[in-house]
Design a protein around this motif. Structure first.
Motif, PDB file in Angstrom:
ATOM      1  N   THR A   1       0.885  -1.265  -0.124  1.00  0.00           N
ATOM      2  CA  THR A   1       0.136   0.033  -0.071  1.00  0.00           C
ATOM      3  C   THR A   1       0.917   1.186   0.181  1.00  0.00           C
ATOM      4  O   THR A   1       1.586   1.568   1.111  1.00  0.00           O
ATOM      5  CB  THR A   1      -0.968  -0.057   1.215  1.00  0.00           C
ATOM      6  OG1 THR A   1      -0.156  -0.054   2.492  1.00  0.00           O
ATOM      7  CG2 THR A   1      -1.804  -1.062   1.072  1.00  0.00           C
TER       8      THR A   1
ATOM      9  N   VAL B   1     -19.340   3.725   4.992  1.00  0.00           N
ATOM     10  CA  VAL B   1     -18.082   3.509   4.540  1.00  0.00           C
ATOM     11  C   VAL B   1     -17.235   3.164   5.996  1.00  0.00           C
ATOM     12  O   VAL B   1     -17.370   3.925   6.908  1.00  0.00           O
ATOM     13  CB  VAL B   1     -17.546   5.001   4.402  1.00  0.00           C
ATOM     14  CG1 VAL B   1     -15.890   4.977   4.068  1.00  0.00           C
ATOM     15  CG2 VAL B   1     -18.133   5.485   3.024  1.00  0.00           C
TER      16      VAL B   1
ATOM     17  N   PHE C   1     -13.552   2.262   7.996  1.00  0.00           N
ATOM     18  CA  PHE C   1     -12.057   2.587   7.776  1.00  0.00           C
ATOM     19  C   PHE C   1     -11.568   2.162   9.062  1.00  0.00           C
ATOM     20  O   PHE C   1     -11.966   2.170  10.154  1.00  0.00           O
ATOM     21  CB  PHE C   1     -11.792   4.083   7.497  1.00  0.00           C
ATOM     22  CG  PHE C   1     -12.098   5.127   8.603  1.00  0.00           C
ATOM     23  CD1 PHE C   1     -10.867   5.335   9.280  1.00  0.00           C
ATOM     24  CD2 PHE C   1     -13.287   5.765   8.802  1.00  0.00           C
ATOM     25  CE1 PHE C   1     -11.233   6.260  10.556  1.00  0.00           C
ATOM     26  CE2 PHE C   1     -13.477   6.571   9.757  1.00  0.00           C
ATOM     27  CZ  PHE C   1     -12.265   6.982  10.728  1.00  0.00           C
TER      28      PHE C   1
ATOM     29  N   ILE D   1     -11.882   1.327   3.604  1.00  0.00           N
ATOM     30  CA  ILE D   1     -10.869   2.288   2.936  1.00  0.00           C
ATOM     31  C   ILE D   1      -9.891   2.281   4.186  1.00  0.00           C
ATOM     32  O   ILE D   1     -10.020   2.251   5.489  1.00  0.00           O
ATOM     33  CB  ILE D   1     -11.242   3.687   2.702  1.00  0.00           C
ATOM     34  CG1 ILE D   1     -10.290   4.239   1.767  1.00  0.00           C
ATOM     35  CG2 ILE D   1     -11.534   4.370   3.775  1.00  0.00           C
ATOM     36  CD1 ILE D   1     -10.842   5.401   0.955  1.00  0.00           C
TER      37      ILE D   1
ATOM     38  N   MET E   1     -17.286   3.030  -5.175  1.00  0.00           N
ATOM     39  CA  MET E   1     -16.743   3.873  -4.580  1.00  0.00           C
ATOM     40  C   MET E   1     -16.607   5.039  -5.415  1.00  0.00           C
ATOM     41  O   MET E   1     -15.798   4.985  -6.524  1.00  0.00           O
ATOM     42  CB  MET E   1     -15.335   3.532  -3.996  1.00  0.00           C
ATOM     43  CG  MET E   1     -14.551   4.491  -3.187  1.00  0.00           C
ATOM     44  SD  MET E   1     -15.119   5.091  -1.828  1.00  0.00           S
ATOM     45  CE  MET E   1     -14.995   3.563  -0.715  1.00  0.00           C
TER      46      MET E   1
ATOM     47  N   THR F   1     -15.081   9.235  -1.971  1.00  0.00           N
ATOM     48  CA  THR F   1     -13.930   9.885  -1.102  1.00  0.00           C
ATOM     49  C   THR F   1     -13.003  10.914  -2.145  1.00  0.00           C
ATOM     50  O   THR F   1     -13.302  10.968  -3.396  1.00  0.00           O
ATOM     51  CB  THR F   1     -12.816   8.753  -0.838  1.00  0.00           C
ATOM     52  OG1 THR F   1     -11.895   9.499   0.052  1.00  0.00           O
ATOM     53  CG2 THR F   1     -12.118   7.917  -1.787  1.00  0.00           C
TER      54      THR F   1
ATOM     55  N   GLN G   1      -9.591  12.175  -3.619  1.00  0.00           N
ATOM     56  CA  GLN G   1      -8.171  11.582  -4.289  1.00  0.00           C
ATOM     57  C   GLN G   1      -7.484  12.267  -4.947  1.00  0.00           C
ATOM     58  O   GLN G   1      -7.920  13.154  -6.125  1.00  0.00           O
ATOM     59  CB  GLN G   1      -8.426  10.193  -4.710  1.00  0.00           C
ATOM     60  CG  GLN G   1      -7.258   9.433  -5.542  1.00  0.00           C
ATOM     61  CD  GLN G   1      -6.196   8.958  -4.405  1.00  0.00           C
ATOM     62  OE1 GLN G   1      -6.546   8.916  -3.082  1.00  0.00           O
ATOM     63  NE2 GLN G   1      -5.124   8.749  -4.730  1.00  0.00           N
TER      64      GLN G   1
ATOM     65  N   PHE H   1      -3.801   5.299  -3.980  1.00  0.00           N
ATOM     66  CA  PHE H   1      -5.166   5.149  -3.188  1.00  0.00           C
ATOM     67  C   PHE H   1      -5.019   4.396  -2.012  1.00  0.00           C
ATOM     68  O   PHE H   1      -4.243   3.423  -1.708  1.00  0.00           O
ATOM     69  CB  PHE H   1      -6.142   4.393  -4.127  1.00  0.00           C
ATOM     70  CG  PHE H   1      -7.545   4.717  -3.784  1.00  0.00           C
ATOM     71  CD1 PHE H   1      -8.223   5.792  -4.029  1.00  0.00           C
ATOM     72  CD2 PHE H   1      -8.535   3.702  -2.993  1.00  0.00           C
ATOM     73  CE1 PHE H   1      -9.593   6.138  -3.256  1.00  0.00           C
ATOM     74  CE2 PHE H   1      -9.547   3.789  -2.734  1.00  0.00           C
ATOM     75  CZ  PHE H   1     -10.158   4.840  -2.784  1.00  0.00           C
ATOM     76  N   SER H   2      -5.632   4.652  -0.923  1.00  0.00           N
ATOM     77  CA  SER H   2      -5.697   3.988   0.252  1.00  0.00           C
ATOM     78  C   SER H   2      -6.534   2.974   0.385  1.00  0.00           C
ATOM     79  O   SER H   2      -7.559   2.600   0.976  1.00  0.00           O
ATOM     80  CB  SER H   2      -6.200   5.097   1.583  1.00  0.00           C
ATOM     81  OG  SER H   2      -4.996   6.119   1.560  1.00  0.00           O
ATOM     82  N   THR H   3      -5.928   1.829  -0.185  1.00  0.00           N
ATOM     83  CA  THR H   3      -6.454   0.367  -0.195  1.00  0.00           C
ATOM     84  C   THR H   3      -5.403  -0.582  -0.320  1.00  0.00           C
ATOM     85  O   THR H   3      -4.343  -0.363  -0.953  1.00  0.00           O
ATOM     86  CB  THR H   3      -7.710   0.525  -1.482  1.00  0.00           C
ATOM     87  OG1 THR H   3      -8.609  -0.753  -1.030  1.00  0.00           O
ATOM     88  CG2 THR H   3      -7.118   0.207  -2.787  1.00  0.00           C
TER      89      THR H   3
ATOM     90  N   TYR I   1     -10.804  -4.339  -5.908  1.00  0.00           N
ATOM     91  CA  TYR I   1     -11.817  -3.940  -6.955  1.00  0.00           C
ATOM     92  C   TYR I   1     -12.082  -4.793  -7.986  1.00  0.00           C
ATOM     93  O   TYR I   1     -11.159  -5.082  -8.517  1.00  0.00           O
ATOM     94  CB  TYR I   1     -11.820  -2.409  -7.213  1.00  0.00           C
ATOM     95  CG  TYR I   1     -11.931  -1.578  -5.841  1.00  0.00           C
ATOM     96  CD1 TYR I   1     -13.298  -0.906  -5.911  1.00  0.00           C
ATOM     97  CD2 TYR I   1     -11.083  -1.095  -5.132  1.00  0.00           C
ATOM     98  CE1 TYR I   1     -13.643  -0.070  -4.730  1.00  0.00           C
ATOM     99  CE2 TYR I   1     -11.400  -0.245  -4.108  1.00  0.00           C
ATOM    100  CZ  TYR I   1     -12.416   0.275  -4.076  1.00  0.00           C
ATOM    101  OH  TYR I   1     -12.911   1.130  -2.999  1.00  0.00           O
TER     102      TYR I   1
END
Length: 628
Positions: A103, A239, A241, A262, A496, A519, A521, A527-529, A534
């Protein structure tokens, strides 16, 4: 006759020049084919790629031998043969297997360089230029295509996320269990041993969860997102997190289950959501110190909570009289913490709705008419002045109350009332009614919805699996008003919606007013995943937006990182830009094809459809020796 032929020739040349201007130099091959068909009074319905090769006619007895003209296969087979091409292509090598869960902006090694105060070291810290990697993140060696929804809510393949830590550490709390080659998610949680479903039923006895008034929720410190998973059956979209590495891969587990999540943390910066986004905020033993830093974190919850929205807290210090021994804290300490939380909530002008058993619930006021009167005597915390409440990308938290839009009626919801769900999805959002989005009005909003009806009809033709439940986790990288997500509501998927911080119009607030999630970006960053989270990625005009801002190759490599094997990409852009993109993706183990716009072949915008092929990383000899 000669004059007629000459006139026909001049008309043809005029048409040729006009179309050349529309399509540009890189579209000439298509242009010549289309022009020839036009002269013969036949227009091709589609073409396979920019390169003078057309799709074979289904009615013809002959078939094309070109691999480029073969239809893309969107079904899951675990293996798709990579097509060959004579085009000069830069091929990207797989990264080392140790990067399988990479990540980029939440890398634990990089995070150690930053201050631990207010959890800054766990916030987003993206790679510098010399730290960027140009390789393909490998799936684990035995990666399997995830279970389809709704089975995925309860099961995931062990080989996809080979982490047993949570099944051991949270064994008595029923977060997750290992059963042979798979994980099972019983729906438990730290504060809901009877399961998330029963826990949500307890909440529904205290506030209305099923009348459509509550649609969007945020779950802080989500665990494996069982709370969000079981809200879905009530038409509530959460959502969820949690930070990277607090408990190994918890957000990755959530997304593997097909539940929105996320990587994120409440630290020193705002959450990447607009003001007044969520109908409900939830914390079940999420370990956030709500009472510290002058109540700073509750002020951030207040910012993202819509007028009349609810905040739900379970776990320490709630019901401390029953649990204080098990929590290994003193009664005095826990009472002081709860009193501090009550004081902060009161200073935000929230009303305590109820405290029953393990649950405490507060409600944000509909407007700030009374709150402003109270602040004349007690100014701590003050109401923020001249603040863009929606701006939330790398913006520091402030110890003040985000002001609500002005209203003169004490019974009126500040900023405008929302329709109940599901009418909310297609009702004109209050931000558009109030004129807060430049050059946008109710008529243009309705026109956008009609455009998306036509587009989805077209998408179902070029990606037949779209309506068959093949894609559960979907991302729209440049969502605008959320029209794509709204048009997908009839299918068993969630979207998303991402609004780039570079976008001309900042519309994420509108998306949330529609009852959708998303979100902010910057696509020049990661990206924060986790990787492979996906099933499908959609983007319209994204590469034109970023073409002169950062390297398009890095954006495509990031898309490859977050896309699952055999996942699908649909890109809309001008044909010149898509030509550049297609050349890059051919070196990324993707199968790609450029097809016509829904309006036909004369539209300068085209659609690139691609499928990421199935492949996995291979353990090194060193890893094999260690395992023996």
């Amino acid at each position: 006759m000669a004059k007629e032929n000459s006139g026909h020739h001049h008309q043809t040349e005029a048409r040729r020049k006009k179309l050349t201007l529309i399509l540009g130099v890189s579209g000439l091959c298509i242009l010549f084919y289309v022009l020839g068909a036009w002269q013969a009074n036949t227009v091709p319905s589609s073409y396979s790629k920019v390169g003078c090769e057309t799709q074979s006619n289904p009615s013809s007895s002959s078939s094309s031998s070109s691999s480029e003209s073969a239809e893309l296969d969107f079904k899951s087979h675990n293996q798709i043969e990579l097509k060959e091409t004579n085009q000069t292509i830069k091929y990207f090598e797989p990264c080392e297997l140790s990067l399988s869960e990479y990540t980029p902006c939440e890398d634990r090694q990089r995070g150690r360089r930053f201050d631990r105060n207010m959890m800054k070291y766990r916030e987003r810290h993206c790679p510098s230029k010399d730290e960027l990697i140009y390789c393909l993140i490998p799936p684990p060696p035995n990666y399997k295509i995830p279970f389809k929804w709704p089975q995925s809510r309860d099961y995931a393949w062990y080989d996809n996320i080979p982490h047993k830590e949570l099944s051991v550490e949270k064994a008595v709390q029923n977060w997750i269990q290992v059963e042979g080659d798979r994980f099972r998610f019983p729906g438990g949680g730290t504060m809901f041993p009877r399961g998330a479903d029963a826990y949500i039923d307890d909440i529904a006895r205290l506030i209305p969860l099923t009348d459509g008034g509550i649609r969007t929720a945020i779950d802080t410190g989500c665990g494996v997102a069982s709370f969000g998973a079981y809200l879905l059956k009530r038409d509530i979209m959460a959502v969820s997190f949690a930070p990277r590495d607090t408990h190994e891969a918890q957000v990755q587990f959530a997304l593997e289950r097909g539940v929105p999540a996320i990587i994120g943390i409440m630290g020193s910066r705002r959450l990447p959501y607009p003001a007044r986004a969520f109908d409900l905020a939830h914390c079940s033993r999420c370990l956030i110190p709500w009472f510290k830093n002058d109540g700073l974190y509750l002020m951030e919850v207040d910012r993202v909570l819509r007028p009349g929205g609810y905040w739900i807290l379970s776990g320490p210090p709630i019901n401390w009289k029953q649990y204080w021994r098990g929590w290994e804290r003193t009664e005095e300490d826990l009472k002081k913490e709860q009193d501090s939380i009550e004081d902060v909530a009161k200073s935000l002008c929230w009303k305590k709705v109820t405290e029953k058993g393990d649950l405490s619930i507060w409600q944000k006021p509909l407007n700030h008419i009374e709150c402003k009167k109270l602040k004349q005597n007690s100014k701590s915390p003050p109401i923020c002045s001249s603040d863009n409440a929606d701006f939330a990308w790398y913006k520091d938290l402030e110890t003040c109350i985000t002001p609500l839009p002005e209203t003169n009626n004490p019974d009126e919801s500040a900023g405008g009332a929302l329709e109940d769900w599901p009418d909310r999805a297609f009702a004109v959002p209050p931000r558009i009614i109030r004129g807060t989005i430049p050059d946008m009005n109710a008529e243009k909003f309705r026109e956008d919805n009609e455009v998306w009806k036509e587009r989805i009809t077209h998408y179902k033709k070029i990606v037949p699996e779209l309506s068959h439940g093949r894609f559960r986790n979907i991302m729209d990288m440049n969502a605008f008003l959320g029209g794509f997500a709204a048009s997908m509501l009839k299918y068993p998927s969630w979207v998303m919606n991402v609004v780039p911080v570079d976008a001309e119009k900042q519309t994420l607030g509108v998306i949330y007013e529609r009852g959708l999630i998303g979100t902010y970006q910057d696509w020049c960053e990661g990206f924060s995943t986790y990787p492979r989270t996906y099933d499908m990625i959609h983007a319209g005009g994204l590469f034109s937006l970023y073409e002169h801002r950062c390297d398009l190759t890095l954006i495509l490599l990031e898309m490859d990182r977050i896309l699952r094997p055999e996942g699908t990409v649909v890109l809309r852009d001008n044909v010149e830009t898509l030509n550049k993109v297609e050349k890059i993706v051919k070196g990324m183990k993707w199968k790609s094809q450029i097809v016509d716009h829904e309006k036909g072949p004369f539209n300068p915008e085209k659609i690139l459809v691609a499928v990421k092929t199935y492949w996995t990383g291979q353990p090194s000899d060193k890893n094999n020796n260690n395992n023996n």
